[in-house]
Design a protein around this motif. Sequence first.
Motif, mmCIF file in Angstrom:
data_model
loop_
_atom_site.group_PDB
_atom_site.id
_atom_site.type_symbol
_atom_site.label_atom_id
_atom_site.label_comp_id
_atom_site.label_asym_id
_atom_site.label_seq_id
_atom_site.Cartn_x
_atom_site.Cartn_y
_atom_site.Cartn_z
ATOM 1 N N TYR A 141 0.817 -1.208 0.000
ATOM 2 C CA TYR A 141 0.000 0.000 0.000
ATOM 3 C C TYR A 141 0.853 1.263 0.000
ATOM 4 C CZ TYR A 141 -4.072 -2.901 0.882
ATOM 5 O OH TYR A 141 -5.063 -3.829 0.771
ATOM 6 N N SER A 142 2.023 1.178 0.607
ATOM 7 C CA SER A 142 2.881 2.371 0.616
ATOM 8 C C SER A 142 3.404 2.673 -0.790
ATOM 9 C CB SER A 142 4.039 2.184 1.592
ATOM 10 O OG SER A 142 4.850 1.087 1.193
ATOM 11 N N SER A 143 3.651 1.649 -1.590
ATOM 12 C CA SER A 143 4.091 1.871 -2.971
ATOM 13 C C SER A 143 2.984 2.520 -3.785
ATOM 14 C CB SER A 143 4.495 0.552 -3.624
ATOM 15 O OG SER A 143 5.593 -0.017 -2.958
ATOM 16 N N ILE A 144 1.755 2.066 -3.599
ATOM 17 C CA ILE A 144 0.622 2.652 -4.314
ATOM 18 C C ILE A 144 0.421 4.099 -3.890
ATOM 19 C CG2 ILE A 144 -1.873 2.528 -4.632
ATOM 20 C CD1 ILE A 144 -1.613 -0.522 -4.406
ATOM 21 N N MET A 145 0.540 4.357 -2.606
ATOM 22 C CA MET A 145 0.392 5.732 -2.113
ATOM 23 C C MET A 145 1.496 6.631 -2.664
ATOM 24 S SD MET A 145 -2.328 6.045 -0.395
ATOM 25 C CE MET A 145 -2.080 7.537 0.521
ATOM 26 N N LEU A 146 2.701 6.110 -2.740
ATOM 27 C CA LEU A 146 3.817 6.889 -3.284
ATOM 28 C C LEU A 146 3.584 7.205 -4.755
ATOM 29 C CD1 LEU A 146 6.606 8.136 -2.858
ATOM 30 C CD2 LEU A 146 7.585 5.915 -3.467
ATOM 31 N N ILE A 147 3.133 6.221 -5.517
ATOM 32 C CA ILE A 147 2.865 6.444 -6.936
ATOM 33 C C ILE A 147 1.737 7.461 -7.116
ATOM 34 C CG2 ILE A 147 1.968 5.339 -9.028
ATOM 35 C CD1 ILE A 147 3.505 2.811 -8.136
ATOM 36 N N CYS A 148 0.689 7.342 -6.304
ATOM 37 C CA CYS A 148 -0.416 8.304 -6.389
ATOM 38 C C CYS A 148 0.039 9.710 -6.019
ATOM 39 C CB CYS A 148 -1.561 7.862 -5.476
ATOM 40 S SG CYS A 148 -2.441 6.421 -6.096
ATOM 41 N N ALA A 149 0.912 9.831 -5.012
ATOM 42 C CA ALA A 149 1.417 11.145 -4.611
ATOM 43 C C ALA A 149 2.265 11.763 -5.719
ATOM 44 C CB ALA A 149 2.229 11.027 -3.329
ATOM 45 N N VAL A 150 3.067 10.943 -6.368
ATOM 46 C CA VAL A 150 3.903 11.449 -7.466
ATOM 47 C C VAL A 150 3.027 11.900 -8.633
ATOM 48 C CG1 VAL A 150 5.567 10.738 -9.233
ATOM 49 C CG2 VAL A 150 5.963 10.150 -6.849
ATOM 50 N N LEU A 151 2.022 11.121 -8.972
ATOM 51 C CA LEU A 151 1.133 11.490 -10.075
ATOM 52 C C LEU A 151 0.317 12.742 -9.746
ATOM 53 C CD1 LEU A 151 -0.107 7.994 -11.275
ATOM 54 C CD2 LEU A 151 1.576 9.493 -12.352
ATOM 55 N N ALA A 152 -0.129 12.855 -8.508
ATOM 56 C CA ALA A 152 -0.877 14.049 -8.109
ATOM 57 C C ALA A 152 0.017 15.287 -8.157
ATOM 58 C CB ALA A 152 -1.443 13.865 -6.713
ATOM 59 N N SER A 153 1.253 15.144 -7.727
ATOM 60 C CA SER A 153 2.190 16.265 -7.781
ATOM 61 C C SER A 153 2.476 16.664 -9.223
ATOM 62 C CB SER A 153 3.485 15.874 -7.078
ATOM 63 O OG SER A 153 4.435 16.893 -7.186
ATOM 64 N N LEU A 154 2.652 15.683 -10.072
ATOM 65 C CA LEU A 154 2.887 15.972 -11.492
ATOM 66 C C LEU A 154 1.685 16.657 -12.115
ATOM 67 C CD1 LEU A 154 4.778 15.565 -13.941
ATOM 68 C CD2 LEU A 154 3.650 13.374 -14.304
ATOM 69 N N ALA A 155 0.502 16.177 -11.810
ATOM 70 C CA ALA A 155 -0.716 16.779 -12.368
ATOM 71 C C ALA A 155 -0.892 18.213 -11.889
ATOM 72 C CB ALA A 155 -1.925 15.938 -11.988
ATOM 73 N N SER A 156 -0.635 18.465 -10.610
ATOM 74 C CA SER A 156 -0.783 19.836 -10.107
ATOM 75 C C SER A 156 0.261 20.759 -10.727
ATOM 76 C CB SER A 156 -0.701 19.854 -8.580
ATOM 77 O OG SER A 156 0.571 19.427 -8.148
ATOM 78 N N GLY A 157 1.454 20.262 -10.971
ATOM 79 C CA GLY A 157 2.480 21.071 -11.638
ATOM 80 C C GLY A 157 2.104 21.412 -13.067
ATOM 81 N N VAL A 158 1.544 20.431 -13.762
ATOM 82 C CA VAL A 158 1.110 20.676 -15.144
ATOM 83 C C VAL A 158 -0.022 21.692 -15.168
ATOM 84 C CG1 VAL A 158 -0.040 19.598 -17.112
ATOM 85 C CG2 VAL A 158 1.902 18.476 -16.044
ATOM 86 N N LEU A 159 -0.967 21.566 -14.255
ATOM 87 C CA LEU A 159 -2.079 22.521 -14.210
ATOM 88 C C LEU A 159 -1.596 23.925 -13.848
ATOM 89 C CD1 LEU A 159 -4.890 20.394 -12.550
ATOM 90 C CD2 LEU A 159 -4.705 21.119 -14.931
#
Length: 56
Positions: free
Chosen positions: A2-20
């Motif tokens: 679950y920590s790997s999934i949370m890390l991947i989700c956090a990275v994707l959310a950070s990338l998406a917010s940066g793009v926006l």
Amino acid sequence: MYSSIMLICAVLASLASGVLAAYGICIAMFNIFRIHARQVAVKSARGVASARVVQG
């Protein structure tokens, strides 16, 4: 696991917010440039109109 999934989700959310954020900055700058282009067009149109009055 679950920590790997949370890390991947956090990275994707950070990338998406940066793009926006970058998209928002680009849209804002294009709007500023559009305003500036309109001001320059008005000034040049006034200059051409006054030159026609002086010549005519």
